[in-house]
Design an enzyme around this catalytic site. Sequence first.
Site, short mmCIF file in Angstrom:
data_model
loop_
_atom_site.label_atom_id
_atom_site.label_comp_id
_atom_site.label_asym_id
_atom_site.label_seq_id
_atom_site.Cartn_x
_atom_site.Cartn_y
_atom_site.Cartn_z
N GLY A 1 0.83 -1.20 0.00
CA GLY A 1 0.00 0.00 0.00
C GLY A 1 0.87 1.25 0.00
O GLY A 1 2.05 1.21 0.36
N CYS A 2 0.28 2.35 -0.39
CA CYS A 2 1.06 3.58 -0.51
C CYS A 2 1.52 4.08 0.86
O CYS A 2 2.69 4.43 1.05
CB CYS A 2 0.27 4.65 -1.26
SG CYS A 2 -1.40 4.93 -0.66
N TYR A 3 0.61 4.11 1.83
CA TYR A 3 1.02 4.55 3.17
C TYR A 3 2.04 3.59 3.80
O TYR A 3 3.03 4.04 4.39
CB TYR A 3 -0.20 4.67 4.08
CG TYR A 3 -1.14 5.81 3.80
CD1 TYR A 3 -0.72 7.14 3.85
CD2 TYR A 3 -2.48 5.57 3.50
CE1 TYR A 3 -1.60 8.19 3.61
CE2 TYR A 3 -3.37 6.62 3.26
CZ TYR A 3 -2.92 7.92 3.32
OH TYR A 3 -3.80 8.95 3.09
#
Lengths: 342, 342, 342, 342
Positions: free
Chosen positions: C145-147
């Site tokens: 995921g990006c986070y």
Amino acid sequence: MGYRAAVAGASGYAGGELLRFLAAHPEFEIGALTAGGNAGQPLGALQPHLRSLAGRILEETTPETLAGHDVVFLALPHGASGPLAAQLGEDVLVVDCGADFRLEDAGEWEHFYGSPHAGTWPYGLPELPGQRAVLAGTKRIAVPGCYPTVSSLALVPAFTAGLAEPDVVVVAASGTSGAGKAPKTNLLGSEVMGAVSAYGVGGVHRHTPEIIQNLSKAAGEDVMVSFTPTLAPMSRGILATCTAKAKPGVTYAALREAYAAAYDAEPFVDLLPEGQWPSTAMTLGANTALMQVALDERSRRIVVVAAIDNLAKGTAGGAVQSANLALGIPEETGLTTFAVAP
Amino acid sequence: MGYRAAVAGASGYAGGELLRFLAAHPEFEIGALTAGGNAGQPLGALQPHLRSLAGRILEETTPETLAGHDVVFLALPHGASGPLAAQLGEDVLVVDCGADFRLEDAGEWEHFYGSPHAGTWPYGLPELPGQRAVLAGTKRIAVPGCYPTVSSLALVPAFTAGLAEPDVVVVAASGTSGAGKAPKTNLLGSEVMGAVSAYGVGGVHRHTPEIIQNLSKAAGEDVMVSFTPTLAPMSRGILATCTAKAKPGVTYAALREAYAAAYDAEPFVDLLPEGQWPSTAMTLGANTALMQVALDERSRRIVVVAAIDNLAKGTAGGAVQSANLALGIPEETGLTTFAVAP
Amino acid sequence: MGYRAAVAGASGYAGGELLRFLAAHPEFEIGALTAGGNAGQPLGALQPHLRSLAGRILEETTPETLAGHDVVFLALPHGASGPLAAQLGEDVLVVDCGADFRLEDAGEWEHFYGSPHAGTWPYGLPELPGQRAVLAGTKRIAVPGCYPTVSSLALVPAFTAGLAEPDVVVVAASGTSGAGKAPKTNLLGSEVMGAVSAYGVGGVHRHTPEIIQNLSKAAGEDVMVSFTPTLAPMSRGILATCTAKAKPGVTYAALREAYAAAYDAEPFVDLLPEGQWPSTAMTLGANTALMQVALDERSRRIVVVAAIDNLAKGTAGGAVQSANLALGIPEETGLTTFAVAP
Amino acid sequence: MGYRAAVAGASGYAGGELLRFLAAHPEFEIGALTAGGNAGQPLGALQPHLRSLAGRILEETTPETLAGHDVVFLALPHGASGPLAAQLGEDVLVVDCGADFRLEDAGEWEHFYGSPHAGTWPYGLPELPGQRAVLAGTKRIAVPGCYPTVSSLALVPAFTAGLAEPDVVVVAASGTSGAGKAPKTNLLGSEVMGAVSAYGVGGVHRHTPEIIQNLSKAAGEDVMVSFTPTLAPMSRGILATCTAKAKPGVTYAALREAYAAAYDAEPFVDLLPEGQWPSTAMTLGANTALMQVALDERSRRIVVVAAIDNLAKGTAGGAVQSANLALGIPEETGLTTFAVAP
């Protein structure tokens, strides 16, 4: 608190802005707030920026919920105002922020809106010549479109002073709130931030005939208008660059004089000092239109650049200003010339 | 890695964009990076987005630091290119992103720039009729201004096809990077976010004579141009709304055909499919110009809306494209049609 | 052009970014582009910024349309990858940009996603200790995921070096593209411009267990993570402010040394020079993560601020980087450290 | 029009916002407007959004020009208020928007500001426990910093209710107006649009000791605060994500109850309904602070997210609110809970 006011369409952008102005208005008491699909919800779920009204519950938009008010503001999709207004009392002041009653020519209406023409109401742009007399005491007001508001304020003085040929090009950049609150992919933040785009190009935007109507009246002849709206990455504001071919012999001094004469006494329209050009940021939340003029000697074009807040002077502020006139309240009541900047 | 390239003005916005393109170009090796007041600093302090060059030290911009390169790109303030270029070898390809050598008419230069005219170099807009032949093998290139690039691409086909009267209105919205990196209050983020404003109104912007030059050549007669630039709240991109009075009898079909003929074979200019209108976001970081045409039957105006990235196709990308032609490298080398979106 | 690659979900934001990287990659040939509801449309109607692919027609996302490729990139809603991947050949490299195969703990998956766990694939974050060996030759990759990408890159070195207590607070500001392309009122430009807002507060965001998984592995013990995502008015980019309680005796010098040791040889992760702090603008469109560290002596907290482009290093760039490793292509192929700025 | 008010520093952002509030205030008459380098210019050249004051001329900021007023608002650079205030009469209400008199600990002042401590004035945050009594009748007010305003409102109730351990992490995103109107390259629109960046990281921001002061008083013990400010691409607004370790046994119900008890009667601070999270856009131009609370059961952290307009409740609105209390005017006079949105 002389007047009890209802707002139909209170969950949308125009409705929210009406409430912001009405709450600051000493002569209005806010009555029914109505909506379509959002009826039943608290206003705070949809307009969380209007804190002291957050607990108010939205009712259904019907003649019944709107009954019992002195003033009804309609902020509804185009086409919805006509049938509803017919069911509101003739002694009630109805202020329509929609397009239904703006155009005088039924053929133009049908061409651009594709439905039967509902009629024509007094046009709520007080700065047009003679318009305050039209609005005084009226019970029906058609609030102008946002683009016609700014474009007409920008060019009418040139035509009434006989300085411009009937050959007009308007290119306007609008914030996205003008496109409304219904979710669409092309209006997503991801799409509009960092982007300027055009739409409704080539004379097909519905505000075109309204601009033509206003300018042709001022000119006393048919004015040709090429109007191109564009979308800019900001929530609010319109900057309109309005040009018209100058008549032979027109000078910059004459141009400036005409605009000074038109607007020096206007509370909400300012011709800026020479050298200063308008920015939409100077108008955010205020009921003002700011403009500057130039004469391009080489192309012989008058260029007027004008800025408004599309939701304020372009919709809700203009609506309240005209309502004040209709009710005999001092025109500036509840309105401000102070924008929120930076 | 056939060619060693220097960039003068590497700490500014145009210089940074040149480096971004050059680093992706298989035929260029990046040589000296020079600056004025920022000389001595590492590039990473000023252009932290160009990671693999972050450790390179900026040298002073002098004939000596720029010597020994096959190509020198100049991204300097207007007026600085002339004296410097005179000291660079005649066998060196000099690509000037400044204005100094764009105008053919010395009087126009002096009127708009207030200094003696340095001369005229081959004009780096390959899509103009016959221009690729002019650029092939040249050792000097004047990269067009960003507004003239997009305005000329938008209107030249209408003139070369004989469809337009010499009566043009251009209103363009630009991102703030076009105003450069020098700190000014009116360019602060606090001032420009949420704001569209106008500047250089009334025919006084310095790009006006360059637009006139290009369109008049295409038209074979003097074209009157009313040009108004506006500033939009985005870093990059220009959307130009370009209108010209249509000649009698011109049809939409003829208009569309003219643009298809002009651009169907162009690698970096696209006439969009009917119904799709350009947005600056479609061009971010790419060397593309996108456009759409309309004919407003009522006002009889041709309306062409065109988008570019002012730093890419409008400056650095256009510079590399012309340099490719000058060096005999395939024109598309090191350039992309893929924008960064959303 | 050694590998033929398909992209499932080519009409969304992650899909578009994958295409942008793949088109610039010398070892990939772009094969089938598939979509759900948008199948049948030309790519140019949905991703107009990818000019040279504009004419490609989107096919339906099915095992059949995805067959016959060496690599399949999945950019689908969470939950869709599992069933589809099961129907793709075991010799095909499947790179899943969705969440389905990221978590190792089935209970965590079910708690946060509310559906049965599909399994766990090799985790596509090459900069994690030992992870390149895991990715080499694999046929299945779960893109982080990006986070979690930015938070893990920011804090893992502090844990692997034994400098941090297992008490972490991460607050991250993301651009709106992370929320996808489906139209929602709260994601309208009018709503997000000028606004920073929070969502998924209190440990309920689905990326929380993924961050915990990565940090706990690095720490060798359970790490407590308070993670708050916020939405910022920009299309792309994440800035994560990551803090962890420092272990007794930890010095700034030791902290800086740990990060230099972790990242000095990494092609896509940079510890910035002292005094320079990351901005999301430094990463736009590039496959880079930039960071800076501080030790707050008074609160005894390590503070690491890190920036990525959520669609690039945070999704599509990271996907290509891991695919390169899986295929034995040099890791940097087709990727850039040059961002588009300003 | 009971009180004549002067504004020193009327050309800056805080000064302009003070004027916007004062002009709407029925009990204030606007007297002298003073400036430093901008003295002699009309206000309209610097604050063109305050239309009805556009013609007022800025005077020099001196004790003489400020004499003869009932109230003097100081919106000056840090360090300038002390010497000036000493020359204003003791019967004049002086409201300082600068930092000079906020801190009680001289050592802290000297450490963070590097100059001798000028003293401590009654602290203008009326919502702090007991603070209204402190402000009633005072002649000197130190307006809190913008970050301390929002952070303290967010966390004080948790400490006064005994729910939080003295271990706090605050990460706040601010609009760029907080950085002032002086032109700097890093604050250019081109640099800040599309960018979130961090600054003053690691406990070095000057608002840190002020936050510690407020929270430690509420806690009755020294509170450790890790504070990280970030800059977001908007002109106004702060969203602060404030977390504190929960004491053992604290429940969400107790947390919510504490905040309801603290703020249900407050006119300008709202705990939002459950499920609704604050956005800076809900506060633009209004004197409100909006917040929501969560308890992260896993990390055992209280998370409070709070939004204000940094120039309104964070500076000028808070200043007027405290001035109202000092003068015995009803506290809400001239202030609004209605934000300008969208």
